[in-house]
Write an enzyme that holds these catalytic residues in place. Sequence first.
Site, PDB file in Angstrom:
ATOM      1  N   ALA A  23       0.808  -1.222   0.000  1.00 58.46           N
ATOM      2  CA  ALA A  23       0.000   0.000   0.000  1.00 58.46           C
ATOM      3  C   ALA A  23       0.843   1.276   0.000  1.00 58.46           C
ATOM      4  O   ALA A  23       0.440   2.295  -0.552  1.00 58.46           O
ATOM      5  CB  ALA A  23      -0.929  -0.006   1.212  1.00 58.46           C
ATOM      6  N   HIS A 120      -3.571  -9.928  -4.728  1.00 57.33           N
ATOM      7  CA  HIS A 120      -4.910  -9.646  -4.198  1.00 57.33           C
ATOM      8  C   HIS A 120      -5.886  -9.218  -5.285  1.00 57.33           C
ATOM      9  O   HIS A 120      -6.933  -8.645  -4.990  1.00 57.33           O
ATOM     10  CB  HIS A 120      -4.833  -8.575  -3.098  1.00 57.33           C
ATOM     11  CG  HIS A 120      -4.015  -8.998  -1.911  1.00 57.33           C
ATOM     12  ND1 HIS A 120      -3.548  -8.122  -0.967  1.00 57.33           N
ATOM     13  CD2 HIS A 120      -3.571 -10.220  -1.534  1.00 57.33           C
ATOM     14  CE1 HIS A 120      -2.853  -8.791  -0.046  1.00 57.33           C
ATOM     15  NE2 HIS A 120      -2.846 -10.057  -0.381  1.00 57.33           N
TER      16      HIS A 120
END
Length: 248
Positions: A23, A120
């Site tokens: 992130a 993901h």
Amino acid sequence: MSPREYLTSLLADARRAVVFTGAGISTESGIPDFRSPGGIWSRMKPIYFDEFVASEEKRREAWTRTFSGTMRWVGAKPNKGHYAVARLIARGRATAVITQNVDNLHQESGVPVSQVVELHGNASYATCLDCGLRHELEVLKQSFLGRGEIPSCRDCGGLVKTATISFGQAMPQNKMERATQETLGCDLFIVLGSSLVVYPAAAFPLMAKENGAKLVIINREPTEQDDFVDLVIHDDIGPILSAAVPPD
Ligand code: ZN
């Protein structure tokens, strides 16, 4: 040698680097870190995969989140860090980007789709859970917002979901295998913007290190694996990496 000089020299020596991103590389594009305090999962409950499949109400809620921009995935642009990674790939220094992010920004920065391993999934499009057919969000959005239709597959009628791996959904086995192969084949493993707490993804850096690769971490905060690295830099990624891999 300063940390920045050492980074430049490690990148210059690399023949098969692998880049691993979390992130932190995308917060520099304005996308919040979902897991951080104040991040989205501290403000709203994730919808688990089983709930999505079992409940029309949960599907409606999930699509409302997607199309209301709550997740803030839409409209973000790659930053200096993404472009520096794309240069490493384009120059043949790095073979692949393994990413925990779902924001499509590596592809948008010019990394070929075939060289991005998305652990993901990807939030920029949707797929049918039954037949795998790809669906574009813009098309689904019109019928959802216009007529309240919860997306279903135009081909087989199956449930359609953003192409992300939801909480409670198994990690894609083929992606894990590809990531393992890349990790074991690399001579330099570069972690960008991951605190390395989410397993099994967080196992890759140590796998590379134990296999003889150099290990570099650039992350604003200390990570679980700082003690095992050849080089760690606690700073923003964009300026550091861009200076180490300057544009032509
Ligand atoms: Zn289908």
